[in-house]
Design an enzyme around this catalytic site. Structure first.
Site, short mmCIF file in Angstrom:
data_model
loop_
_atom_site.label_atom_id
_atom_site.label_comp_id
_atom_site.label_asym_id
_atom_site.label_seq_id
_atom_site.Cartn_x
_atom_site.Cartn_y
_atom_site.Cartn_z
N ASP A 203 27.63 10.68 -2.82
CA ASP A 203 28.04 9.30 -3.32
C ASP A 203 29.12 8.57 -2.29
O ASP A 203 29.30 9.10 -1.34
CB ASP A 203 28.77 9.54 -4.80
CG ASP A 203 28.86 8.45 -5.75
OD1 ASP A 203 28.06 8.42 -6.66
OD2 ASP A 203 29.22 7.31 -5.41
N HIS B 258 10.27 7.98 -10.88
CA HIS B 258 11.24 7.68 -12.36
C HIS B 258 11.45 8.62 -13.32
O HIS B 258 10.63 8.75 -14.16
CB HIS B 258 10.46 6.39 -12.82
CG HIS B 258 11.40 5.67 -14.09
ND1 HIS B 258 10.63 4.88 -15.08
CD2 HIS B 258 12.76 5.51 -14.21
CE1 HIS B 258 11.53 4.71 -15.68
NE2 HIS B 258 12.79 4.91 -15.49
N LYS C 264 20.15 -1.28 -3.08
CA LYS C 264 18.87 -0.11 -2.91
C LYS C 264 18.24 -0.10 -1.47
O LYS C 264 18.34 0.70 -0.89
CB LYS C 264 17.76 -0.12 -4.16
CG LYS C 264 18.24 0.54 -5.30
CD LYS C 264 17.37 0.34 -6.35
CE LYS C 264 17.86 0.86 -7.79
NZ LYS C 264 18.25 2.37 -8.07
N VAL D 122 21.16 4.89 -6.90
CA VAL D 122 22.36 4.04 -6.86
C VAL D 122 21.96 2.92 -7.94
O VAL D 122 20.97 2.80 -8.45
CB VAL D 122 22.88 3.81 -5.38
CG1 VAL D 122 22.87 4.88 -4.51
CG2 VAL D 122 21.62 2.50 -5.11
N ASN E 20 8.40 2.55 -20.27
CA ASN E 20 9.15 1.55 -20.95
C ASN E 20 8.44 0.57 -21.47
O ASN E 20 8.87 -0.07 -22.27
CB ASN E 20 10.04 1.26 -20.07
CG ASN E 20 11.30 2.33 -19.84
OD1 ASN E 20 11.40 3.18 -20.45
ND2 ASN E 20 12.19 2.37 -18.61
N GLU F 191 21.10 -0.28 -10.01
CA GLU F 191 20.06 -1.11 -10.34
C GLU F 191 20.17 -2.32 -9.84
O GLU F 191 19.95 -3.65 -10.32
CB GLU F 191 19.50 -1.07 -11.76
CG GLU F 191 18.14 -1.68 -11.90
CD GLU F 191 17.06 -0.87 -11.70
OE1 GLU F 191 17.30 0.06 -11.03
OE2 GLU F 191 15.86 -0.91 -12.26
N SER G 4 14.36 1.97 -12.39
CA SER G 4 13.84 1.65 -13.73
C SER G 4 12.89 0.52 -13.85
O SER G 4 11.87 0.68 -14.63
CB SER G 4 14.93 1.29 -14.91
OG SER G 4 16.01 2.37 -15.04
N1 LIG Z 1 20.97 5.37 -17.15
C1 LIG Z 1 19.67 5.41 -17.64
O1 LIG Z 1 19.21 5.60 -18.46
C2 LIG Z 1 18.45 5.44 -16.37
C3 LIG Z 1 17.28 5.96 -16.55
C4 LIG Z 1 16.34 5.87 -15.63
C5 LIG Z 1 16.63 5.25 -14.47
N2 LIG Z 1 17.84 4.76 -14.13
C6 LIG Z 1 17.99 4.07 -12.98
O2 LIG Z 1 18.98 5.07 -12.01
C7 LIG Z 1 19.70 4.38 -11.09
C8 LIG Z 1 20.93 4.91 -11.34
O3 LIG Z 1 21.45 4.48 -12.69
P1 LIG Z 1 22.71 5.21 -13.20
O4 LIG Z 1 22.70 4.97 -14.67
O5 LIG Z 1 22.71 6.87 -12.78
O6 LIG Z 1 23.95 4.55 -12.70
P2 LIG Z 1 25.44 4.85 -12.43
O7 LIG Z 1 26.08 3.54 -12.43
O8 LIG Z 1 25.87 5.82 -13.65
O9 LIG Z 1 25.60 5.59 -11.25
C9 LIG Z 1 25.47 4.97 -9.67
C10 LIG Z 1 26.04 5.97 -8.83
O10 LIG Z 1 25.88 5.49 -7.57
C11 LIG Z 1 26.97 5.29 -6.73
N3 LIG Z 1 26.79 4.56 -5.53
C12 LIG Z 1 27.07 2.97 -5.44
N4 LIG Z 1 26.69 2.77 -4.11
C13 LIG Z 1 26.15 3.87 -3.37
C14 LIG Z 1 25.87 4.20 -2.11
N5 LIG Z 1 25.93 3.19 -1.09
N6 LIG Z 1 25.50 5.51 -1.82
C15 LIG Z 1 25.69 6.43 -2.84
N7 LIG Z 1 26.01 6.22 -4.01
C16 LIG Z 1 26.34 5.05 -4.33
C17 LIG Z 1 28.02 5.09 -7.54
O11 LIG Z 1 29.39 5.42 -7.28
C18 LIG Z 1 27.61 5.79 -9.17
O12 LIG Z 1 28.27 7.10 -8.84
C19 LIG Z 1 19.32 3.07 -11.39
O13 LIG Z 1 18.32 2.24 -10.62
C20 LIG Z 1 18.98 2.81 -12.98
O14 LIG Z 1 18.15 1.66 -13.37
C21 LIG Z 1 18.76 4.83 -14.99
#
Ligand SMILES: NC(=O)c1ccc[n+]([C@@H]2O[C@H](COP(=O)([O-])OP(=O)(O)OC[C@H]3O[C@@H](n4cnc5c(N)ncnc54)[C@H](O)[C@@H]3O)[C@@H](O)[C@H]2O)c1
Lengths: 102, 283
Positions: free
Chosen positions: B33, B140, B97, B90, B190, B92, B119
């Site tokens: 992270d 995913h 990304k 990271v 989804n 969305e 997502s």
């Molecule tokens: N939350 C859900 O239900 C869900 C389900 C499926 C997919 N997703 C996808 O998963 C991805 C992450 O979502 P999330 O809910 O875990 O988000 P989140 O905000 O909980 O976590 C994201 C993390 O990435 C870190 N981060 C930011 N910039 C970074 C970098 N340059 N290098 C490394 N780490 C970095 C942040 O500090 C944070 O800890 C998104 O693309 C989201 O669409 C989410």
């Protein structure tokens, strides 16, 4: 909620899911088998939408879609693929074939 | 290609759980992270998942400690040269990304596989800035990844077949179900689920019903594991709205969620995470 309302609600939910699954199939997003697996493992549905329709009987599914189409319009229009399956007698589990083979 | 060592970028809600799933299968995984506090929170979450498994008798304390030790939390790219697979989780945002994957590409071997847990962003666009977009797949996972068995594996326009095959093999190796999905807005699950959700929201209006009785009827029918309103609250109403907008733009009005959800979001009621959505949550 009256019994009729409940029936309509549940039909509209499950048929909207079914129709979208058929669209995915038509667009080759995935196969019938994998769509059902995905909806169970990814959305927690007890049954996949295509297998569920096969179980109900595709002729019955078709009739219900036609009724909903008359009431709510084209979003419930029965897909070509469903019409073709019913015309070919592939009406689901009971016939031994539908979207899936049994 | 066999994966001997993996890395997950982003230790948030999804990243931490994905790293846990990988470690449980016995593979070493780097969890990276940019925020030390988030990294610590992610590790805490992984320890919690294992602690619950120990409590339930699913794994011994000793084995749990061994698996936790397979996860290496870090803030830099140390040891990425022998990473075979990087999964990006990271936030969305397309530019983020693209930047993060572009950066990691410079730290891994040319043969490494890259994956995005997006997502809803098109995999093709996520990979557009890469030197080797053919090595990027969509992977995913579903929330919560430690529980949900499905992983959609998505090929972008440039993805090579071998990358998809390797991704599916990896997913099966970590005891998940990998389903190949052709790239399309919303991917598979989804998209199909949201179609049902939107129709229920319309039925609510047409039939003059309330969320509570609808959820009760859907749950009792055993058509779905929970009612659509409870699901939307759990997902986050803002996220549900975002997904629906993407789907509406791609496929049309059948994905419209109506005005009630917009009003709730405007009131700050974004679902369970904010204490209120369609329902109110305490504690
Ligand atoms: N939350 C859900 O239900 C869900 C389900 C499926 C997919 N997703 C996808 O998963 C991805 C992450 O979502 P999330 O809910 O875990 O988000 P989140 O905000 O909980 O976590 C994201 C993390 O990435 C870190 N981060 C930011 N910039 C970074 C970098 N340059 N290098 C490394 N780490 C970095 C942040 O500090 C944070 O800890 C998104 O693309 C989201 O669409 C989410």
């Amino acid at each position: 909620m009256t019994k009729d309302q409940e029936t309509e609600l549940l039909d509209r939910f499950s048929l909207a899911v079914f129709l979208e699954a058929v669209r995915c199939l038509d667009e080759n997003v995935s196969t019938a088998k994998e769509i059902d697996i995905a909806m169970r493992a990814g959305a927690g549905l007890p049954e996949g939408p295509l297998g569920h329709a096969d179980k109900l009987g595709l002729d019955k599914v078709l009739a219900r879609l036609q009724a909903l189409q008359a009431q709510y319009g084209e979003r419930f229009q029965p897909p070509e693929r469903l019409l073709a399956l019913v015309a070919a007698g592939r009406t689901g589990v009971e016939a031994g074939r539908g979207f899936l083979d049994y | 290609m066999y994966v001997f060592k993996a890395a997950v970028l982003g230790a948030g809600t999804m990243g931490a759980e994905i790293a846990q799933v990988i470690s449980l299968s016995g593979l070493p995984v780097v969890l990276k992270d940019v925020d030390p506090a988030q990294l610590e929170r992610g590790m805490e979450h992984i320890r919690d998942i294992y602690a619950r498994r120990v409590q339930r008798g699913r794994i011994s304390e000793h084995d749990a400690q061994d698996r936790i030790a397979l996860v290496t939390p870090q803030l830099d790219y140390q040891g990425f040269s022998d990473v075979d697979l990087v999964i990006e989780a990271v936030p969305e945002k397309l530019e983020l990304k693209q930047a993060v994957l572009g950066e990691v590409e410079g730290h891994v071997a040319k043969t490494a596989l890259l994956a995005t847990n997006t997502s809803a962003l098109p995999v093709t666009e996520v990979g557009a800035k890469l030197h080797k977009p053919q090595r990027l797949v969509g992977m995913h996972f579903f929330f919560p990844a430690s529980v949900m068995k499905l992983v959609e594996v998505i090929a972008g326009a440039q993805t090579e077949d071998e990358a998809v095959d390797s991704a599916v093999e990896f997913v099966e190796g970590i005891r998940r179900i990998g389903v190949r999905v052709r790239e399309c807005p919303g991917f598979l699950v989804n998209r199909i689920l949201m179609a049902g959700l939107a129709e229920v929201f319309r039925a609510e209006q047409d039939l003059g019903l309330g969320p509570k009785e609808i959820d009760a009827a859907v749950a009792a029918s055993r058509l779905a594991p929970m009612g659509p309103y409870a699901l939307a609250d759990a997902l986050g109403l803002d996220i549900a709205q975002d997904v629906s907008e993407t789907l509406k733009a791609a496929y049309g009005e059948r994905f419209d969620l109506g005005t009630r959800i917009t009003a709730l979001i405007a009131e700050g009621k974004r679902g369970a995470k904010t204490g209120a959505g369609f329902y109110t949550y305490t504690g």
